[in-house]
Design a protein around this motif. Structure first.
Motif, PDB file in Angstrom:
ATOM      1  N   VAL A 120     -41.369 -29.427 -13.055  1.00  0.00           N
ATOM      2  CA  VAL A 120     -41.359 -30.817 -13.621  1.00  0.00           C
ATOM      3  C   VAL A 120     -40.353 -31.593 -12.926  1.00  0.00           C
ATOM      4  CG1 VAL A 120     -42.911 -30.113 -15.738  1.00  0.00           C
ATOM      5  CG2 VAL A 120     -40.572 -30.165 -15.653  1.00  0.00           C
ATOM      6  N   LYS A 121     -39.694 -31.326 -11.857  1.00  0.00           N
ATOM      7  CA  LYS A 121     -38.653 -32.180 -11.400  1.00  0.00           C
ATOM      8  C   LYS A 121     -39.028 -33.486 -10.971  1.00  0.00           C
ATOM      9  CE  LYS A 121     -39.476 -29.339  -7.427  1.00  0.00           C
ATOM     10  NZ  LYS A 121     -39.254 -29.994  -6.096  1.00  0.00           N
ATOM     11  N   ALA A 122     -38.201 -34.201 -10.572  1.00  0.00           N
ATOM     12  CA  ALA A 122     -38.391 -35.572 -10.150  1.00  0.00           C
ATOM     13  C   ALA A 122     -39.092 -36.573 -11.071  1.00  0.00           C
ATOM     14  CB  ALA A 122     -39.088 -35.718  -8.759  1.00  0.00           C
ATOM     15  N   ASP A 123     -38.916 -36.318 -12.542  1.00  0.00           N
ATOM     16  CA  ASP A 123     -39.494 -37.056 -13.336  1.00  0.00           C
ATOM     17  C   ASP A 123     -41.136 -36.198 -13.704  1.00  0.00           C
ATOM     18  OD1 ASP A 123     -39.737 -38.424 -15.796  1.00  0.00           O
ATOM     19  OD2 ASP A 123     -40.112 -40.133 -14.579  1.00  0.00           O
ATOM     20  N   GLY A 124     -41.292 -35.193 -13.416  1.00  0.00           N
ATOM     21  CA  GLY A 124     -42.509 -34.592 -13.507  1.00  0.00           C
ATOM     22  C   GLY A 124     -43.110 -35.210 -12.440  1.00  0.00           C
ATOM     23  N   TYR A 125     -43.015 -35.109 -11.123  1.00  0.00           N
ATOM     24  CA  TYR A 125     -43.554 -35.617 -10.045  1.00  0.00           C
ATOM     25  C   TYR A 125     -43.908 -36.931 -10.317  1.00  0.00           C
ATOM     26  CZ  TYR A 125     -43.566 -30.920  -8.004  1.00  0.00           C
ATOM     27  OH  TYR A 125     -43.272 -29.572  -7.280  1.00  0.00           O
ATOM     28  N   GLY A 126     -43.121 -37.824 -10.706  1.00  0.00           N
ATOM     29  CA  GLY A 126     -43.509 -39.083 -11.163  1.00  0.00           C
ATOM     30  C   GLY A 126     -44.487 -39.432 -12.289  1.00  0.00           C
ATOM     31  N   GLU A 131     -45.260 -37.456  -2.674  1.00  0.00           N
ATOM     32  CA  GLU A 131     -44.398 -38.865  -2.544  1.00  0.00           C
ATOM     33  C   GLU A 131     -44.859 -39.899  -3.096  1.00  0.00           C
ATOM     34  OE1 GLU A 131     -43.873 -40.501   1.494  1.00  0.00           O
ATOM     35  OE2 GLU A 131     -42.095 -41.149   1.082  1.00  0.00           O
ATOM     36  N   LEU A 132     -46.471 -40.206  -2.964  1.00  0.00           N
ATOM     37  CA  LEU A 132     -47.050 -41.173  -3.428  1.00  0.00           C
ATOM     38  C   LEU A 132     -46.706 -41.139  -5.066  1.00  0.00           C
ATOM     39  CD1 LEU A 132     -50.570 -41.350  -2.102  1.00  0.00           C
ATOM     40  CD2 LEU A 132     -48.767 -42.680  -1.250  1.00  0.00           C
ATOM     41  N   PHE A 133     -46.863 -39.887  -5.637  1.00  0.00           N
ATOM     42  CA  PHE A 133     -46.481 -39.905  -7.201  1.00  0.00           C
ATOM     43  C   PHE A 133     -45.149 -40.179  -7.382  1.00  0.00           C
ATOM     44  CE2 PHE A 133     -49.822 -36.377  -7.389  1.00  0.00           C
ATOM     45  CZ  PHE A 133     -50.766 -37.036  -7.759  1.00  0.00           C
ATOM     46  N   CYS A 134     -44.211 -39.718  -6.805  1.00  0.00           N
ATOM     47  CA  CYS A 134     -42.598 -40.092  -7.175  1.00  0.00           C
ATOM     48  C   CYS A 134     -42.169 -41.292  -6.624  1.00  0.00           C
ATOM     49  CB  CYS A 134     -41.886 -39.000  -6.128  1.00  0.00           C
ATOM     50  SG  CYS A 134     -41.805 -37.261  -6.697  1.00  0.00           S
ATOM     51  N   ARG A 135     -42.924 -42.036  -5.870  1.00  0.00           N
ATOM     52  CA  ARG A 135     -42.372 -43.465  -5.637  1.00  0.00           C
ATOM     53  C   ARG A 135     -42.846 -44.659  -6.389  1.00  0.00           C
ATOM     54  NH1 ARG A 135     -43.979 -44.118   0.485  1.00  0.00           N
ATOM     55  NH2 ARG A 135     -42.979 -45.803   0.406  1.00  0.00           N
ATOM     56  N   LEU A 136     -43.677 -44.355  -7.293  1.00  0.00           N
ATOM     57  CA  LEU A 136     -44.152 -45.451  -8.126  1.00  0.00           C
ATOM     58  C   LEU A 136     -42.857 -45.951  -9.040  1.00  0.00           C
ATOM     59  CD1 LEU A 136     -47.485 -44.003  -9.997  1.00  0.00           C
ATOM     60  CD2 LEU A 136     -47.172 -45.475  -7.937  1.00  0.00           C
ATOM     61  N   THR A 137     -42.777 -47.357  -8.988  1.00  0.00           N
ATOM     62  CA  THR A 137     -41.753 -47.943  -9.510  1.00  0.00           C
ATOM     63  C   THR A 137     -42.047 -48.309 -10.880  1.00  0.00           C
ATOM     64  OG1 THR A 137     -42.364 -50.370  -9.186  1.00  0.00           O
ATOM     65  CG2 THR A 137     -41.441 -49.073  -7.229  1.00  0.00           C
ATOM     66  N   PRO A 138     -40.727 -48.673 -11.905  1.00  0.00           N
ATOM     67  CA  PRO A 138     -40.830 -49.205 -13.265  1.00  0.00           C
ATOM     68  C   PRO A 138     -41.937 -50.144 -13.498  1.00  0.00           C
ATOM     69  CG  PRO A 138     -38.653 -48.763 -12.576  1.00  0.00           C
ATOM     70  CD  PRO A 138     -39.578 -48.873 -11.367  1.00  0.00           C
ATOM     71  N   ARG A 139     -42.027 -50.961 -12.474  1.00  0.00           N
ATOM     72  CA  ARG A 139     -43.316 -51.962 -12.805  1.00  0.00           C
ATOM     73  C   ARG A 139     -44.685 -51.420 -13.136  1.00  0.00           C
ATOM     74  NH1 ARG A 139     -43.952 -57.037  -8.710  1.00  0.00           N
ATOM     75  NH2 ARG A 139     -45.145 -55.561  -7.617  1.00  0.00           N
ATOM     76  N   VAL A 140     -44.926 -49.996 -12.838  1.00  0.00           N
ATOM     77  CA  VAL A 140     -46.262 -49.860 -13.185  1.00  0.00           C
ATOM     78  C   VAL A 140     -46.143 -49.218 -14.574  1.00  0.00           C
ATOM     79  CG1 VAL A 140     -47.777 -47.831 -12.956  1.00  0.00           C
ATOM     80  CG2 VAL A 140     -46.638 -48.827 -10.823  1.00  0.00           C
TER      81      VAL A 140
END
Ligand SMILES: Cc1ncc(COP(=O)(O)O)c(C=O)c1O
Length: 355
Positions: free
Chosen positions: A33-39, A341-350
């Protein structure tokens, strides 16, 4: 009207964990669940995966986030350097260390705090982290002198398990088996690809990540064929439907030209939300039950799509960028990246919602 929205499906996460259990019935499961649970949100995921035996994170910060949220299962820190503070925190909160470098042993030799548990990582051939097989006797001897430290087990990581025909995996398994023979403690080898394709790698503890989120790491099989369900459904609204004349260009750089007079849809998501800017024309988007191609460049707040195949799509309809009905791995392939990468790169705007 909600703009870009990621719906996280706890039932899908639990289902995917059950798939891990079915595939590796003799192994404990440490869910990555690293990287904020894969985003997806580490705490959300860890709570949904309450049937896991433990969790794997990268760092102390990530481990603390879970403990502070009340997660009381074992938590292993996969790539955390050690100093006095980290060791004390690990001792206090019961985090499991992963030892992969001599600098960590030096920190442990000066440590005087609460008792610690550690995994020793062996470099069986990936050559990223871990002790060389020839050094493991000496490492074990040094660790045996540390009264406050218990070695839980031995761990390695596979470089090519996502490609079943690659010979490197069997060679890594052989090196790890030779290096750990006659040592006491647990063994852990498998990431998701190891769980899915390498039963010989299951060992005592598996450490799946991406398959829990409903993506297949395998180069030759999709997630549905393993009965994995998408844990994230990413959608955004159609904010305009415009008739554009034949031969006109669409978007920044005028990179795409209409072959006919046609409708172009504008969807309210862009690289400012984490949708990949380099996704090329042709990347699929699902709207009104059909897949339509992205056309032109991705901009910060919007993407444009060819609506010729979706005559009934209307402003206000929600388009799916990935999730139910559109496999994230297919989108990743078009964008020349991976679902991770798609999961991890979502920004706080979502806007995140958990169901
Ligand atoms: C050491 C280790 N174990 C397990 C995993 C989980 O891998 P995956 O998401 O491919 O299952 C990772 C992820 O990179 C890792 O670094």
């Amino acid at each position: 009207m909600i703009r870009a929205q990621a719906v996280i499906d706890r039932g899908a996460l639990a289902h995917n964990l059950a798939r891990v259990r079915a595939l590796a019935p003799g192994s404990r499961v440490y869910a990555a669940v690293k990287a904020d649970g894969y985003g997806h949100g580490a705490v959300t995921v860890a709570c949904a995966l309450d049937q896991a035996d433990g969790f794997a994170v990268s760092s102390l910060d990530e481990a603390l986030q879970l403990r502070w949220a009340g997660i009381d299962k074992p938590i292993a820190m996969l790539s955390q350097q050690l100093d006095e503070f980290v060791c004390n925190q690990a001792g206090e909160h019961g985090f499991e260390l992963v030892l992969f470098h001599p600098s960590q042993l030096a920190a442990l030799e000066h440590y005087v705090g609460p008792a610690l548990k550690a995994w020793v990582k062996i470099d069986s051939g990936m050559h990223r982290l871990g002790f060389a097989p020839n050094d493991v006797d000496e490492v074990e001897a040094r660790l045996a002198k540390l009264e406050r430290l218990e070695v839980v087990g031995w761990l390695t990581h596979l470089a090519c398990a996502d490609e079943p025909s690659r010979p490197e995996t069997q060679s890594q398994l052989d090196v790890f088996a030779r290096t750990t023979a006659d040592r006491s403690g647990l063994r852990s080898i498998a990431n998701s690809a190891g769980v899915l394709a390498w039963p010989a790698a299951h060992a005592d503890v598996v450490r799946p990540g991406i398959m829990l989120y409903g993506s297949s790491p395998m180069c030759d099989r999709d997630a549905a064929s393993y009965d994995l369900r998408p844990a994230m459904h990413l959608s955004a609204p159609l904010i305009a439907r415009n008739r554009i004349a034949a031969g006109e260009t669409v978007g920044y750089g005028a990179t795409w030209r209409t072959p006919d007079a046609m409708d172009i849809g504008v969807i309210g998501i862009g690289y400012g939300d984490g949708y990949p800017r380099h996704a090329p024309s042709g990347t699929p988007v699902l709207i009104d039950g059909v897949q339509v191609p992205l056309v032109g460049r991705v901009s910060m707040d919007m993407i444009t799509v060819d609506l010729r195949g979706a005559p009934n799509a209307k402003v206000g309809d929600r388009a799916t960028l990935w999730g139910n009905g559109l496999d994230v791995d297919e989108v990743a392939r078009h964008a020349d990246t991976i679902a991770y990468e798609l999961f991890c790169r979502l920004t706080p705007r979502v806007r995140f919602e958990v169901v």
